[in-house]
Design a protein around this motif. Structure first.
Motif, PDB file in Angstrom:
ATOM      1  N   GLN A 266      -4.607   2.956   3.866  1.00 57.06           N
ATOM      2  CA  GLN A 266      -5.708   2.448   3.052  1.00 57.06           C
ATOM      3  C   GLN A 266      -7.060   2.749   3.689  1.00 57.06           C
ATOM      4  O   GLN A 266      -8.021   3.115   3.001  1.00 57.06           O
ATOM      5  CB  GLN A 266      -5.544   0.944   2.830  1.00 57.06           C
ATOM      6  N   ILE A 267      -7.118   2.587   5.007  1.00 56.68           N
ATOM      7  CA  ILE A 267      -8.387   2.881   5.699  1.00 56.68           C
ATOM      8  C   ILE A 267      -8.729   4.357   5.576  1.00 56.68           C
ATOM      9  O   ILE A 267      -9.888   4.725   5.323  1.00 56.68           O
ATOM     10  CB  ILE A 267      -8.285   2.450   7.174  1.00 56.68           C
TER      11      ILE A 267
ATOM     12  N   ARG B 133     -15.119   7.231   0.508  1.00 53.34           N
ATOM     13  CA  ARG B 133     -16.537   7.048   0.847  1.00 53.34           C
ATOM     14  C   ARG B 133     -17.191   8.390   1.164  1.00 53.34           C
ATOM     15  O   ARG B 133     -18.313   8.667   0.720  1.00 53.34           O
ATOM     16  CB  ARG B 133     -16.660   6.113   2.042  1.00 53.34           C
ATOM     17  N   GLU B 134     -16.490   9.221   1.937  1.00 50.36           N
ATOM     18  CA  GLU B 134     -17.059  10.526   2.277  1.00 50.36           C
ATOM     19  C   GLU B 134     -17.268  11.377   1.029  1.00 50.36           C
ATOM     20  O   GLU B 134     -18.297  12.044   0.877  1.00 50.36           O
ATOM     21  CB  GLU B 134     -16.141  11.242   3.265  1.00 50.36           C
ATOM     22  N   ALA B 135     -16.269  11.357   0.115  1.00 50.10           N
ATOM     23  CA  ALA B 135     -16.403  12.133  -1.115  1.00 50.10           C
ATOM     24  C   ALA B 135     -17.516  11.579  -1.997  1.00 50.10           C
ATOM     25  O   ALA B 135     -18.324  12.336  -2.552  1.00 50.10           O
ATOM     26  CB  ALA B 135     -15.079  12.140  -1.879  1.00 50.10           C
ATOM     27  N   ALA B 136     -17.571  10.238  -2.124  1.00 52.92           N
ATOM     28  CA  ALA B 136     -18.616   9.637  -2.958  1.00 52.92           C
ATOM     29  C   ALA B 136     -20.003   9.873  -2.376  1.00 52.92           C
ATOM     30  O   ALA B 136     -20.970  10.089  -3.119  1.00 52.92           O
ATOM     31  CB  ALA B 136     -18.360   8.137  -3.115  1.00 52.92           C
ATOM     32  N   ASN B 137     -20.104   9.846  -1.045  1.00 51.38           N
ATOM     33  CA  ASN B 137     -21.400  10.099  -0.419  1.00 51.38           C
ATOM     34  C   ASN B 137     -21.839  11.549  -0.569  1.00 51.38           C
ATOM     35  O   ASN B 137     -23.032  11.843  -0.529  1.00 51.38           O
ATOM     36  CB  ASN B 137     -21.342   9.728   1.061  1.00 51.38           C
TER      37      ASN B 137
ATOM     38  N   ALA C 107     -25.752   9.956  -8.679  1.00 51.72           N
ATOM     39  CA  ALA C 107     -25.834   8.570  -8.222  1.00 51.72           C
ATOM     40  C   ALA C 107     -24.627   7.797  -8.746  1.00 51.72           C
ATOM     41  O   ALA C 107     -24.320   7.836  -9.930  1.00 51.72           O
ATOM     42  CB  ALA C 107     -27.122   7.929  -8.707  1.00 51.72           C
ATOM     43  N   LEU C 108     -23.941   7.092  -7.849  1.00 53.95           N
ATOM     44  CA  LEU C 108     -22.791   6.262  -8.208  1.00 53.95           C
ATOM     45  C   LEU C 108     -23.078   4.831  -7.801  1.00 53.95           C
ATOM     46  O   LEU C 108     -23.407   4.569  -6.639  1.00 53.95           O
ATOM     47  CB  LEU C 108     -21.521   6.760  -7.512  1.00 53.95           C
TER      48      LEU C 108
ATOM     49  N   TRP D 113     -21.723  -1.758  -4.675  1.00 46.66           N
ATOM     50  CA  TRP D 113     -21.727  -0.590  -3.797  1.00 46.66           C
ATOM     51  C   TRP D 113     -22.535   0.512  -4.460  1.00 46.66           C
ATOM     52  O   TRP D 113     -22.633   0.577  -5.699  1.00 46.66           O
ATOM     53  CB  TRP D 113     -20.293  -0.117  -3.531  1.00 46.66           C
ATOM     54  N   ALA D 114     -23.117   1.384  -3.656  1.00 50.58           N
ATOM     55  CA  ALA D 114     -23.863   2.534  -4.170  1.00 50.58           C
ATOM     56  C   ALA D 114     -23.809   3.648  -3.135  1.00 50.58           C
ATOM     57  O   ALA D 114     -23.783   3.385  -1.925  1.00 50.58           O
ATOM     58  CB  ALA D 114     -25.312   2.158  -4.483  1.00 50.58           C
ATOM     59  N   ASN D 115     -23.793   4.876  -3.611  1.00 50.33           N
ATOM     60  CA  ASN D 115     -23.779   6.011  -2.682  1.00 50.33           C
ATOM     61  C   ASN D 115     -25.217   6.417  -2.327  1.00 50.33           C
ATOM     62  O   ASN D 115     -26.179   5.950  -2.945  1.00 50.33           O
ATOM     63  CB  ASN D 115     -22.996   7.184  -3.284  1.00 50.33           C
TER      64      ASN D 115
END
Length: 452
Positions: A102-103, A110-114, A119-120, A131-133
């Motif tokens: 899970q981690i 997170r890496e992909a979304a960043n 904007a997400l 949450w927001a990127n």
């Protein structure tokens, strides 16, 4: 397979034999002492005291280890308590592996979304930021985690954003110019997700370049159409005079007639282009009034009968009390385009059905025919400008290729949507669905009776 079962059976028998030995040995001692005249009631508790003490010790030790969240590691006690310790240790190991997965998944997400340039933003059911990127900071002025828990509409304020979220009609994106940076144009899409669809994912895309290109295209089409209209009017006027002049040679009349027909066709295309440009300038109709749709449909049907010349059997079902809030000329243009298309692009003898009614979801208008139908690959592109399924037949029928594009824009301005369903040799159905809040009844008393 049998060898594995034998091994497992042996591993289960050993703890049981060990536990039985712990109980049977004191039992044998009690029996021996009882045969010598000792009182069994006094001997039994003493004989079982070591076994009871051992079990209580392992139980308390296990409870403390679990409460302190310690890992269970060998050596484990013998007997059944060893099986209990080993089983819990295996579950702990599986849990650790699951948490690590899970981690890793969360880190990759997170890496992909960043890395996404759009904007997400994730909102909770109160529309507060979860949450927001990083791209949201530039495009929406939302900085996470600094803005965690704040209202989304407080940070990205826009006159149409509140209505867009409250209506929950997320089929079409909302294009806005954010107040923190008026130089960019954002296309917002909102998708509900999570338990009972209470959470929302907001995606903001920078469409500044596309928006400016569309503006340039609209301006060019509008200006070019205006500039072409004047010379075409002059040419058409001279051609009409030449056709009506008695001195015109007979052998010149056919080319002059063809020139005049093509000139009129060009004028029709220019008029449709100007109509499209006007519709694109503003997403909502300028005049919001009650449109008498039944009256317009009856007038359109008279024109349709003349256009068909009796070659198409027509059925019409219209609720004469069902009116609509909107722009009446625009609605007439959309409905007439759909009806006239059914006549122009289907062979003689094709049955055409027109329906205007409502249900619990709102009002809907449909044009249905039992003609040759449309192949599936053409359906997604029918509303594109100048797109034709059969170019030769469309030109023969006098179509400009802009009718369905006009219909689409008119419906967008009236919060409606166009759906097209068709199969080859099974006809086609063009349906326009309007929201219930735009319904107006001719007789107000019917509003309380009808469920729309």
């Amino acid at each position: 397979m049998s060898d594995q079962s034998d091994i497992e059976g042996e591993s289960m028998r050993r703890p049981l034999i060990f536990e039985l030995n712990l109980v049977l040995l004191p039992t044998a001692a009690v029996i021996a002492l009882a045969s010598m005249g000792a009182d069994p009631a006094l001997i039994w508790p003493l004989a079982l005291l070591p076994y009871t003490t051992r079990s209580l010790y392992h139980l308390i030790r296990l409870a403390l280890l679990i409460r302190r969240q310690h890992r269970l590691v060998p050596p484990f006690p013998r007997g059944l308590w060893g099986d209990v310790y080993r089983s819990i240790a295996r579950y702990q190991q599986r849990g650790r592996k699951s948490r690590k997965r899970q981690i890793r998944f969360t880190r990759r997400f997170r890496e992909a979304a960043n890395a996404v340039p759009d904007a997400l933003v994730i909102l909770d059911k109160q529309l507060r930021i979860d949450w927001a990127n990083p791209a949201a900071a530039k495009l929406m002025n939302i900085h996470w985690p600094d803005d965690d828990g704040r209202l989304f509409t407080d940070l990205l304020s826009n006159p149409g954003l509140d209505d867009f979220i409250e209506t929950s009609e997320y089929m079409r994106p909302l294009d806005i110019a954010p107040e923190h940076n008026r130089a960019i144009m954002l296309s917002l899409r909102i998708t509900p997700f999570g338990e009972r669809k209470k959470q929302r994912l907001v995606v903001g895309r920078d469409i500044t370049k596309i928006y400016h290109l569309n503006m340039i295209r609209r301006d060019f089409v509008a200006n070019a159409s205006h500039e072409l209209r004047t010379p075409l009017t002059v040419i058409a006027g001279f051609l009409e005079n030449l056709l009506d002049a008695p001195i015109t040679p007979i052998n010149h009349r056919r080319p002059l007639t063809l020139m005049h027909n093509q000139t009129e066709r060009m004028r029709s295309i220019i008029d449709d282009l100007l109509t499209l440009s006007r519709l694109e300038m503003d997403e909502s109709p300028e005049e919001q009034q009650t449109a008498d749709v039944p009256d317009e449909l009856h007038l359109i049907m008279q024109e349709a009968q003349a256009l068909s010349g009796g070659r198409h059997p027509m059925e019409i079902h219209v609720d004469d009390d069902l009116l609509l809030l909107g722009n009446q000329p625009e609605l007439r243009s959309a409905f007439s385009n759909l009806i006239f298309n059914a006549i122009k692009h289907t062979p003689h003898g094709t049955r055409i059905g027109i329906r205007w009614c409502c249900d619990e979801d709102g009002a809907w208008f449909s044009v249905e025919d039992d003609g040759p139908g449309i192949a599936p690959e053409h359906l997604p592109r029918l509303t594109e400008r100048f797109y034709r399924v059969d170019r030769a037949r469309s030109r023969e029928s006098g179509g400009t290729g802009l009718g369905l594009a006009i219909v689409k824009h008119v419906l967008n301005r009236h919060e409606a949507r166009l759906t097209i369903s068709s199969e080859p040799e099974r006809g086609a159905i063009f349906s326009c669905r309007f929201p219930a809040r735009r319904i107006v009844w001719r007789d107000e008393e019917k509003l309380s009776v009808n469920g729309c």
